[in-house]
Design a protein around this motif. Structure first.
Motif, PDB file in Angstrom:
ATOM      1  N   ARG A 331      37.060  -0.133  -5.364  1.00  0.00           N
ATOM      2  CA  ARG A 331      37.199   0.881  -4.312  1.00  0.00           C
ATOM      3  C   ARG A 331      38.652   1.331  -4.162  1.00  0.00           C
ATOM      4  O   ARG A 331      38.929   2.515  -3.958  1.00  0.00           O
ATOM      5  N   GLY A 332      39.576   0.387  -4.259  1.00  0.00           N
ATOM      6  CA  GLY A 332      40.985   0.747  -4.130  1.00  0.00           C
ATOM      7  C   GLY A 332      41.447   1.673  -5.244  1.00  0.00           C
ATOM      8  O   GLY A 332      42.179   2.646  -4.996  1.00  0.00           O
ATOM      9  N   ILE A 333      41.020   1.384  -6.478  1.00  0.00           N
ATOM     10  CA  ILE A 333      41.384   2.257  -7.594  1.00  0.00           C
ATOM     11  C   ILE A 333      40.781   3.642  -7.399  1.00  0.00           C
ATOM     12  O   ILE A 333      41.415   4.657  -7.702  1.00  0.00           O
ATOM     13  N   GLY A 334      39.549   3.710  -6.877  1.00  0.00           N
ATOM     14  CA  GLY A 334      38.933   5.006  -6.612  1.00  0.00           C
ATOM     15  C   GLY A 334      39.742   5.826  -5.627  1.00  0.00           C
ATOM     16  O   GLY A 334      39.919   7.039  -5.810  1.00  0.00           O
ATOM     17  N   ALA A 335      40.253   5.168  -4.585  1.00  0.00           N
ATOM     18  CA  ALA A 335      41.062   5.884  -3.596  1.00  0.00           C
ATOM     19  C   ALA A 335      42.359   6.405  -4.207  1.00  0.00           C
ATOM     20  O   ALA A 335      42.746   7.562  -4.004  1.00  0.00           O
ATOM     21  N   LEU A 336      43.033   5.557  -4.980  1.00  0.00           N
ATOM     22  CA  LEU A 336      44.288   5.984  -5.605  1.00  0.00           C
ATOM     23  C   LEU A 336      44.063   7.123  -6.600  1.00  0.00           C
ATOM     24  O   LEU A 336      44.823   8.107  -6.625  1.00  0.00           O
ATOM     25  N   ALA A 337      43.026   6.995  -7.424  1.00  0.00           N
ATOM     26  CA  ALA A 337      42.742   8.044  -8.406  1.00  0.00           C
ATOM     27  C   ALA A 337      42.412   9.358  -7.713  1.00  0.00           C
ATOM     28  O   ALA A 337      42.824  10.436  -8.163  1.00  0.00           O
ATOM     29  N   ILE A 432      33.848   5.790  -3.537  1.00  0.00           N
ATOM     30  CA  ILE A 432      34.278   4.675  -2.680  1.00  0.00           C
ATOM     31  C   ILE A 432      33.139   4.167  -1.796  1.00  0.00           C
ATOM     32  O   ILE A 432      32.814   2.969  -1.814  1.00  0.00           O
ATOM     33  N   PRO A 433      32.468   5.024  -0.997  1.00  0.00           N
ATOM     34  CA  PRO A 433      31.368   4.496  -0.181  1.00  0.00           C
ATOM     35  C   PRO A 433      30.132   4.125  -1.000  1.00  0.00           C
ATOM     36  O   PRO A 433      29.315   3.308  -0.547  1.00  0.00           O
ATOM     37  N   LEU A 434      29.987   4.699  -2.204  1.00  0.00           N
ATOM     38  CA  LEU A 434      28.810   4.406  -3.009  1.00  0.00           C
ATOM     39  C   LEU A 434      28.893   3.020  -3.644  1.00  0.00           C
ATOM     40  O   LEU A 434      27.879   2.331  -3.797  1.00  0.00           O
ATOM     41  N   ALA A 435      30.095   2.578  -4.025  1.00  0.00           N
ATOM     42  CA  ALA A 435      30.249   1.277  -4.655  1.00  0.00           C
ATOM     43  C   ALA A 435      29.810   0.174  -3.693  1.00  0.00           C
ATOM     44  O   ALA A 435      29.999   0.281  -2.481  1.00  0.00           O
ATOM     45  N   PRO A 436      29.197  -0.915  -4.202  1.00  0.00           N
ATOM     46  CA  PRO A 436      28.774  -2.010  -3.327  1.00  0.00           C
ATOM     47  C   PRO A 436      29.970  -2.594  -2.560  1.00  0.00           C
ATOM     48  O   PRO A 436      31.080  -2.679  -3.097  1.00  0.00           O
ATOM     49  N   ALA A 437      29.712  -2.974  -1.315  1.00  0.00           N
ATOM     50  CA  ALA A 437      30.776  -3.534  -0.488  1.00  0.00           C
ATOM     51  C   ALA A 437      31.144  -4.936  -0.964  1.00  0.00           C
ATOM     52  O   ALA A 437      30.362  -5.618  -1.636  1.00  0.00           O
ATOM     53  N   ALA A 438      32.354  -5.345  -0.613  1.00  0.00           N
ATOM     54  CA  ALA A 438      32.809  -6.682  -0.972  1.00  0.00           C
ATOM     55  C   ALA A 438      31.917  -7.733  -0.312  1.00  0.00           C
ATOM     56  O   ALA A 438      31.386  -7.527   0.786  1.00  0.00           O
ATOM     57  N   ILE A 439      31.730  -8.847  -0.993  1.00  0.00           N
ATOM     58  CA  ILE A 439      30.908  -9.936  -0.463  1.00  0.00           C
ATOM     59  C   ILE A 439      31.745 -10.759   0.481  1.00  0.00           C
ATOM     60  O   ILE A 439      32.858 -11.210   0.176  1.00  0.00           O
ATOM     61  N   ARG A 440      31.215 -10.970   1.672  1.00  0.00           N
ATOM     62  CA  ARG A 440      31.931 -11.755   2.676  1.00  0.00           C
ATOM     63  C   ARG A 440      31.738 -13.255   2.421  1.00  0.00           C
ATOM     64  O   ARG A 440      30.649 -13.699   2.105  1.00  0.00           O
ATOM     65  N   ALA A 441      32.835 -13.987   2.560  1.00  0.00           N
ATOM     66  CA  ALA A 441      32.744 -15.443   2.417  1.00  0.00           C
ATOM     67  C   ALA A 441      31.906 -16.031   3.535  1.00  0.00           C
ATOM     68  O   ALA A 441      31.983 -15.604   4.681  1.00  0.00           O
ATOM     69  N   ARG A 442      31.059 -17.013   3.194  1.00  0.00           N
ATOM     70  CA  ARG A 442      30.169 -17.618   4.181  1.00  0.00           C
ATOM     71  C   ARG A 442      30.760 -18.894   4.739  1.00  0.00           C
ATOM     72  O   ARG A 442      31.424 -19.629   4.063  1.00  0.00           O
TER      73      ARG A 442
END
Length: 442
Positions: A331-337, A432-442
Motif C-alpha cells: 500500500r505504501g508503494i502504491g501511494a508513493l507511485a 491502495i484501498p483494494l489491496a488486502p489490509a494488514a493482518i493485526r497481531a493477535r
C-alpha cells in the motif's frame, strides 16, 4: 511437457538444502531471459514504427499483444505447474519461446514483408509461451525456501525482470538500428534457450530431507531476527510456516481462485502495473514526439526505472522477511507511485530533465513492489497452490500489460499526454484501498 531426466534418475542425485540457491539462480536466469524480450522489444518502438510502417495506434496494438499473450496463458501455466511441477513447465515454455523467436528472426522481419497482423500474432504467442516462467520459477522458490527467506528469494527472482529488462532495453533498440530486427529477435531467442539448458541441468525437486533442513535453517534465522527486533516479532506473528497468516487448514486447501482476498491482491497488483507499462511502452514515443528526443534518452529513463526498481525489490523483500508487513509495504508503494506519477502529469510540459526525472522515479516505484506481492500471494495460498496463485497475479498484471499500450494511443488522440500520466497515477491510488489490509497481531 518436456522432461529429459526420469524421476528415478533425478531422485538418485543428492540435492541438499544449499542447492536452493542454485535453483534461485536458474529462476533468475529464466525470468531474466524472458524479461529481456518483453521489456526490450517495446523500447524499439521508434524503429519498429518506421521499419514496419506502422501508425502509432498499430504500434500500440502490436506491443500490447505481448501482454495479452502472458495474460491469456499465465493462470494456465500456474495450474500446469501445480500439476506437473516447475521443471517440466519451465523446460517446455523456455524451449518453445526460444524456438518461436528464432523463427521470427528468420521470417518475421520488415525485410520479409511481415505486416502488423503477423507481427501481432507472433508477439502474442511469444508472450503466451514465455509466461510459463512466472508461476513455475516462483513455485520452485516456494518449494525450496521456507518462510523467513522467501521474501528475499522471491524478490531476487523478481529483480530478474528489471535486470533482464535492462539488458533488453540497453541492447535491443541499438540492435534494431544497427542490425535490424533479425538481431532483435535472435538475441532473446538465444537467452531463452540458454535458460532452458540451465533448467534441464540444475532445476529439480528437493529431497524431503533438504526441505526439512531448509525450513529449519530459515526458521532459526527468523527466530534470531525476531529476538533482535520488535518489528520482526510482529512479522513473526503474521507469518505461519506455509505463510497463510494463521489461516486454518481448510482455508489453506481452498483454491486461490475461490478466495476474495487473493483476488483483491491480484487486482491491486494489476492497477499498480499501469504506470510500469505506460513508462516502459511509451516513454520513447513520448520523448520523441513531444520533446524531440531520440531513443537514447528513453533508454536511459527506462534503465533507471528498471535497475532502481530491481534494487528496491531486493530491499523490500529482505525488509519484510525481517518483520515488515508485506501488505503495508504494498500500500505504501502504491501511494508513493501515485504521487510521483501525478507529478509527471503536472510536469508534462516542463523542461525535459524534470519530466524525465519524474517518469524515471515513477517507473522505479512501479517496478519495486513485485517481489513483495508475489511472495504474499504465494504465501497466502501455500506452496502446493503457489503456481495457481502466482498465475492469477501474473494474469492480472499482464492483462493490464495488454490494455495499457492499447488504450494509451486512444487517450493521446482524445486528450493529451498529461492525461496518460494522470491515469497512471489514479490507478496506483485506487490500488491502495483494494489491496488486502494488514493482518493485526493477535
Amino acid at each position: 511437457m518436456v522432461s529429459l531426466t526420469s524421476p528415478a534418475e533425478a531422485e538418485r542425485r543428492p540435492y541438499g538444502p544449499r542447492h536452493r540457491w542454485v535453483v534461485l539462480a536458474v529462476g533468475v536466469g529464466a525470468q531474466g531471459s524472458f524479461a529481456a524480450m518483453f521489456s526490450g522489444i517495446p523500447v524499439t518502438g521508434i524503429t519498429m514504427r518506421a521499419d514496419y510502417h506502422l501508425s502509432t495506434g498499430a504500434l500500440g496494438l502490436v506491443l500490447s499483444c505481448l501482454g495479452l499473450g502472458v495474460a491469456a496463458s499465465d493462470i494456465v501455466w500456474g495450474l500446469l505447474t501445480d500439476r506437473y511441477g516447475d521443471r517440466r513447465v519451465l523446460l517446455t515454455g523456455l524451449t518453445a519461446t526460444g524456438a518461436l523467436l528464432a523463427l521470427m528472426a528468420a521470417a518475421v522481419t520488415p525485410g520479409d514483408g511481415a505486416g502488423v497482423v503477423l507481427l501481432a500474432i507472433c508477439l502474442a504467442i511469444a508472450g503466451a509461451l514465455g509466461g510459463s516462467v512466472n508461476g513455475a520459477s516462483g513455485r520452485a522458490i516456494m518449494t525450496w525456501f521456507a518462510e523467513g527467506e522467501r521474501g528475499l528469494a522471491m524478490s531476487i527472482r523478481q529483480t530478474a525482470i528489471p535486470a533482464g529488462g535492462a539488458v533488453g532495453v540497453a541492447l535491443l533498440p541499438w540492435l534494431a538500428q544497427a542490425s535490424g530486427f533479425r538481431a532483435v529477435y535472435a538475441v532473446p531467442a538465444a537467452l531463452c534457450l540458454a535458460a532452458a539448458a540451465a533448467t534441464w541441468r540444475w532445476l529439480h525437486e528437493p529431497a524431503p530431507a533438504a526441505t526439512a533442513t531448509a525450513s529449519a535453517t530459515a526458521s532459526a534465522t527468523a527466530s534470531t531476527t525476531a529476538t533482535a527486533s520488535a518489528g520482526a516479532t510482529a512479522g513473526a506473528k503474521e507469518a505461519a510456516p506455509d505463510a497463510t497468516a494463521g489461516a486454518s487448514p481448510d482455508i489453506r486447501q481452498k483454491s486461490p481462485l475461490r478466495r476474495w482476498d487473493v483476488w483483491r491482491l491480484a487486482l491491486a497488483g494489476g492497477l499498480l502495473t499501469v504506470p510500469q507499462f505506460a513508462v516502459l511502452s511509451f516513454t520513447a514515443i513520448f520523448l520523441h514526439d513531444v520533446k524531440g528526443e531520440g531513443a537514447a534518452l528513453a533508454s536511459v529513463t527506462v534503465l533507471i526505472a528498471q535497475i532502481g526498481g530491481g534494487a528496491a525489490r531486493i530491499w523490500t523483500g529482505r525488509r519484510t522477511d525481517r518483520g515488515g508487513d508485506r501488505r503495508t509495504y504494498l500500500r505504501g508503494i502504491g501511494a508513493l507511485a501515485g504521487i510521483v506519477m501525478a507529478a509527471a502529469a503536472v510536469l508534462t510540459d516542463a523542461p525535459t530533465p524534470l519530466t524525465v526525472a519524474a517518469l524515471a522515479l515513477g517507473g522505479l516505484l512501479a517496478n519495486s513492489w513485485h517481489g513483495v506481492a508475489y511472495t504474499e500471494i504465494a504465501a497466502m495460498s501455500g506452496p502446493a497452490r503457489a503456481g495457481t496463485a502466482l498465475g492469477l497475479l501474473g494474469t492480472a498484471l499482464f492483462a493490464v500489460g495488454f490494455l495499457t499500450p492499447l488504450l494509451i494511443p486512444v487517450v493521446i488522440a482524445h486528450a493529451s499526454w498529461t492525461a496518460v500520466w494522470a491515469i497512471a497515477a489514479a490507478a496506483c491510488l485506487l490500488a491502495i484501498p483494494l489491496a488486502p489490509a494488514a493482518i493485526r497481531a493477535r
